[in-house]
Scaffold this motif. Structure first.
Motif, short mmCIF file in Angstrom:
data_model
loop_
_atom_site.label_atom_id
_atom_site.label_comp_id
_atom_site.label_asym_id
_atom_site.label_seq_id
_atom_site.Cartn_x
_atom_site.Cartn_y
_atom_site.Cartn_z
N LEU A 67 -73.06 -21.33 -39.94
CA LEU A 67 -72.03 -20.42 -39.44
C LEU A 67 -72.57 -19.55 -38.31
O LEU A 67 -71.89 -19.32 -37.30
N LEU A 68 -73.79 -19.09 -38.49
CA LEU A 68 -74.44 -18.26 -37.47
C LEU A 68 -74.51 -19.01 -36.15
O LEU A 68 -74.18 -18.48 -35.09
N ASP A 69 -74.94 -20.25 -36.23
CA ASP A 69 -75.04 -21.08 -35.03
C ASP A 69 -73.66 -21.31 -34.43
O ASP A 69 -73.50 -21.26 -33.21
N GLY A 70 -72.67 -21.54 -35.30
CA GLY A 70 -71.30 -21.73 -34.83
C GLY A 70 -70.81 -20.52 -34.06
O GLY A 70 -70.29 -20.65 -32.93
N PHE A 71 -70.99 -19.33 -34.61
CA PHE A 71 -70.58 -18.10 -33.94
C PHE A 71 -71.31 -17.94 -32.61
O PHE A 71 -70.70 -17.62 -31.59
N CYS A 72 -72.61 -18.15 -32.64
CA CYS A 72 -73.40 -17.98 -31.42
C CYS A 72 -72.96 -18.94 -30.32
O CYS A 72 -72.76 -18.54 -29.18
N LYS A 73 -72.82 -20.20 -30.68
CA LYS A 73 -72.47 -21.21 -29.67
C LYS A 73 -71.11 -20.96 -29.05
O LYS A 73 -70.85 -21.37 -27.92
N GLN A 74 -70.21 -20.32 -29.82
CA GLN A 74 -68.89 -20.01 -29.27
C GLN A 74 -68.87 -18.63 -28.60
O GLN A 74 -67.82 -18.16 -28.18
N GLY A 75 -70.03 -17.98 -28.57
CA GLY A 75 -70.13 -16.69 -27.88
C GLY A 75 -69.71 -15.48 -28.69
O GLY A 75 -69.60 -14.39 -28.15
#
Length: 618
Positions: free
Chosen positions: A480-488
Motif C-alpha cells: 500500500l505504501l508503494d502504491g500511495f508513493c507511486k501515485q504521488g
DNA sequence: ATAGGGTTAG
C-alpha cells in the motif's frame, strides 16, 4: 564413476537406467556451475562448540546466466533421445493395503469396506489407514470424522488412534480439542506415555504456542517422565523456527549432557535451520561433524543442504552433494525434484525445469501440487501467465487439486500481466472451491490493484481482509505504501507509515526503501536523509538496496561526489555493491557527462564479473 | 521429531 558403481550395487539394468537418468539431472546442475561464480572461504560453526551467535557473511549475489541455455538445451536433447529409446516400468503400487492410497476417495472407500467387513479388522488396521490419510495432508478433518464413525460402530480407539487425533486437531489449529483428547486418554484409563507428551509438545509448537510447549516440557519432567530424543528434537525445532538459534544450540548441548544422543533428525533439523538462516557454511560443518560421529545423513539432510547450496548459487557443491547422496543409494525423491524445479524456475530457466519434470516422471516419480505450482510460478515470473494457466489445468486433469499456493501463484501471474479481471475471478473461484484466501492472496491482489493505480479498490480489499479476520502484515503495508508513493500521495503514505508504527508491527528495510525512494524521486533529499538516519534509530542496518536507492537519489541531484562516497562506504559497511548498484552510479556519471569516472567504474564492475546494462553502456 | 511451492522495495 560413482553413478556406475551405484548402479552395480543396485544390480539390474533398470537401476543403471535410473542412475544414468539422474546423472543427466546432475549434468544440468553442472551446466549451471560452469557459468556461475564459485565459492568462498569456510568458517566454523558455533553450534557445536560455543553458544555465541555468529554471522557468516556468505551472502552473495545471484547471477543469471543467459549463456547457460545453450548448454542446457544440449543436455535436454540428449535426455530426450535417451528416454525415447527406453521404457521404464512404474513402481509397484501396493493397492488395497491400508498404508498406501493414490487419493482420498480410494482411502475413504477402503475405510467403508473395512468397517463393514465381517469379521471386522482390528484397530491396528484402522490406525494404519488413518495414518495414511494423515500423511496425505489436507484431510485432517476426514480423519476426525472417520474416528467418530469408528466409535459409533463400537470400535474403541487405542492410544495410537488418540495420538493421531491430537495431531489432527492441532493441524486444524484446535488446541482446545487437542487437549480434550488428552482428557479422554486419562478418562479411558489409558497410560500417558512419553509419546503423548511429545505429540502435545509438537502440536503446541506447530500452532505457534511455543511458550506453552516449553511449560509442558518442564511439566513432564516434573512428573518424572524422561524426555527422549523426540522431545528434545521437537523443542530444538521450535526454537530454530522462532529464530532462537542460540537457545537451540544450548539445548542441543544439554541433551548430550543428559545422556540423550542427538540422532539424524536432530542434526537435520539444525542443518535445515542454519541453511534457512543463510548460514550454509555452519550447516556444512555440522554435516561433517555428524558424519564423524557415525550418524548417517538421510534424504532430509541432503535435501536441506542441496537447497541451501543452490540458494547461494553454489552449484558445484550442490551437485557434489547430490552425487554423494546417490552414491549412498539415497535416490532423489519428489521433494528433491521439486526443489530443483523451483530453483531452476527462479533462475529464469523454465525450460530446464521442464527437463527435470520429464526426468522425474521417467523415473516413476509423479509430480504433485508442489511440483506443478513451482513450474507455474516459473512461467508467471517470465510473464507467461498463459503457460502457467495451461499447467494449472493439466494439474487438475491429472487429479491433482490446486491449493491456496497454486491459486496465489496464478493470481500473481495474472496481476503481473495486468490482467486484474482474471486475477479477481480466480480469487473468487478459490473461495467457491472451499479454499480460504490467506494473507498472501490478499497481498497479491492488493498489489495488482495498486500497480494499476486502482487505489480505491485496493483499499476496499484491505478493509475486506480485516473483516475476514486477516491481520495485515509488513508486506501488506509495504504494498500500500508503494502504491500511495507511486501515485504521488506522499502525505497519505506517511500517514499510513506512522499509523503502522503504532501497531504491533515495526517498519522494516523495505518500507524505508520505498519511502526514501519516493522522497528522492520528488526531489526531497532532505527528507530522504532524515529517513535514512531514522533507520539506524530503529536498529536497522542499511542493505545494498537501500544504499543503491540513496545513491540513485544523489546522482539525480547531481551530487556525484557524495554518491561516490556512499558507494565506497558500502564495502566497509559489509554490503558490497552489486551489479545493480554499479549500473545506477555509472548511469549517474554518464548522465552528468563525467565519462572518465564512468569508464573507470565500468572497468571495475567488469573485473567483478558484473554486466553493464544496455542503458549504462549505450 | 526433520526436507520442497506463493505476496513487498533499488
Amino acid at each position: 564413476m560413482i553413478m556406475a558403481a551405484a548402479a552395480v550395487r543396485r544390480g539390474g539394468s533398470e537401476a543403471f537406467f535410473i542412475g544414468s537418468q539422474i546423472q543427466r539431472c546432475q549434468m544440468k546442475i553442472m551446466g549451471m556451475i560452469l557459468l556461475s561464480p564459485t565459492t568462498s572461504s569456510r568458517n566454523h560453526s558455533n553450534f557445536i562448540s560455543s553458544s555465541s551467535s555468529s554471522s557468516s557473511s556468505n551472502s552473495r549475489d545471484k547471477h543469471k546466466n543467459d549463456d547457460a541455455s545453450s548448454s542446457f538445451r544440449y543436455i535436454n536433447d540428449a535426455l530426450a533421445f535417451f528416454s525415447s529409446s527406453s521404457s521404464i516400468s512404474s513402481r509397484d503400487k501396493h493397492q488395497n493395503d491400508a498404508s498406501s492410497f493414490r487419493n482420498i476417495d480410494d482411502a475413504l472407500a477402503y475405510f467403508n469396506h473395512m468397517l463393514h467387513r465381517k469379521p471386522r479388522p482390528c484397530i491396528i488396521q484402522f490406525n494404519k489407514l488413518l495414518s495414511a490419510i494423515v500423511k496425505m495432508r489436507h484431510y485432517h478433518d476426514a480423519v476426525i470424522s472417520l474416528s467418530k464413525q469408528m466409535e459409533l460402530a463400537g470400535l474403541s480407539p487405542d492410544t495410537y488412534t488418540l495420538h493421531m487425533l491430537i495431531n489432527c486437531f492441532f493441524q486444524l489449529q484446535r488446541v482446545d480439542l487437542g487437549f480434550s483428547v488428552l482428557a479422554k486418554i486419562i478418562k479411558l484409563g489409558l497410560q500417558l506415555t512419553i509419546v503423548t507428551f511429545n505429540t502435545l509438545i509438537n502440536g503446541l509448537c506447530k500452532v505457534g504456542k511455543f511458550g506453552q510447549a516449553v511449560e509442558l516440557f518442564d511439566d513432564m519432567v516434573a512428573r518424572g517422565y524422561q524426555p527422549d530424543v523426540h522431545t528434545y528434537t521437537t523443542i530444538i525445532n521450535g526454537l530454530c523456527k522462532i529464530g532462537e538459534t542460540v537457545a537451540a544450540a544450548g539445548l542441543f548441548r544439554k541433551m548430550g549432557e543428559a545422556g540423550c544422543q542427538p540422532d539424524v533428525v536432530t542434526y537435520s533439523t539444525i542443518i535445515d535451520s542454519l541453511c534457512k538462516d543463510r548460514r550454509v557454511n555452519e550447516a556444512l560443518d555440522i554435516f561433517s561433524y555428524m558424519k564423524a560421529k557415525g550418524i548417517s545423513p538421510n534424504i532430509f539432510t541432503y535435501n536441506s543442504l542441496i537447497q541451501g547450496l543452490c540458494n547461494f548459487s553454489r552449484w558445484r557443491e550442490a551437485s557434489a552433494m547430490l552425487n554423494e547422496m546417490m552414491s549412498l543409494n539415497i535416490m532423489p525423491n519428489i521433494v528433491t525434484f521439486s526443489l530443483l524445479i523451483n530453483i531452476f524456475c527462479k533462475e529464469g530457466n523454465v525450460f530446464e525445469a521442464r527437463g527435470v519434470l520429464k526426468t522425474m516422471t521417467e523415473m516413476g516419480v509423479e509430480p504433485n501440487v508442489v511440483t506443478y505450482s513451482s513450474l507455474m510460478n516459473g512461467y508467471s515470473l517470465q510473464a507467461e501467465v498463459v503457460e502457467a494457466r495451461k499447467l494449472f489445468d493439466v494439474m487438475i486433469t491429472k487429479g491433482c487439486k490446486p491449493d491456496v499456493f497454486s491459486y496465489n501463484i496464478l493470481i500473481n501471474g495474472y496481476c503481473k500481466a495486468k490482467r486484474i479481471g482474471e486475477a479477481k475471478q480466480l480469487f473468487n473461484e478459490m473461495i467457491h472451491q472451499g479454499l480460504t484466501p490467506d494473507i498472501v492472496s490478499y497481498n497479491t491482489l492488493i498489489d495488482g490493484l495498486c500497480q494499476l493505480g486502482r487505489l480505491k479498490e485496493a483499499h476496499d480489499l484491505f478493509k475486506n481482509m480485516l473483516t475476514n479476520g486477516n491481520l495485515p502484515d509488513l508486506c501488506t503495508y509495504s504494498i500500500l505504501l508503494d502504491g500511495f508513493c507511486k501515485q504521488g500521495y506522499l502525505a497519505k503514505a506517511f500517514r499510513l507509515f506512522r499509523a503502522m508504527q503504532s501497531t504491533y508491527l515495526k517498519p522494516n528495510m523495505v518500507m524505508y526503501n520505498i519511502l526514501i525512494d519516493a522522497m528522492c524521486k520528488s526531489r526531497n533529499l532532505k527528507e530522504a536523509r532524515k529517513l535514512f538516519s531514522e533507520l539506524f534509530v530503529q536498529g536497522l542496518q542499511p542493505n545494498v538496496q537501500i544504499y543503491t536507492t540513496i545513491i540513485n537519489g544523489l546522482c539525480k541531484e547531481g551530487l556525484l561526489d557524495e554518491a561516490l562516497e556512499a558507494f565506497r562506504n558500502m564495502e566497509e559497511d559489509g554490503c558490497p555493491p552489486n551489479e545493480f548498484s554499479y549500473n545506477v552510479i555509472i548511469r549517474g556519471f554518464l548522465q552528468h557527462k563525467d565519462e572518465s569516472r564512468a569508464v573507470q567504474l565500468i572497468g571495475e564492475m567488469r573485473e567483478k564479473g558484473f554486466v553493464a546494462d544496455v542503458g549504462t553502456t549505450a
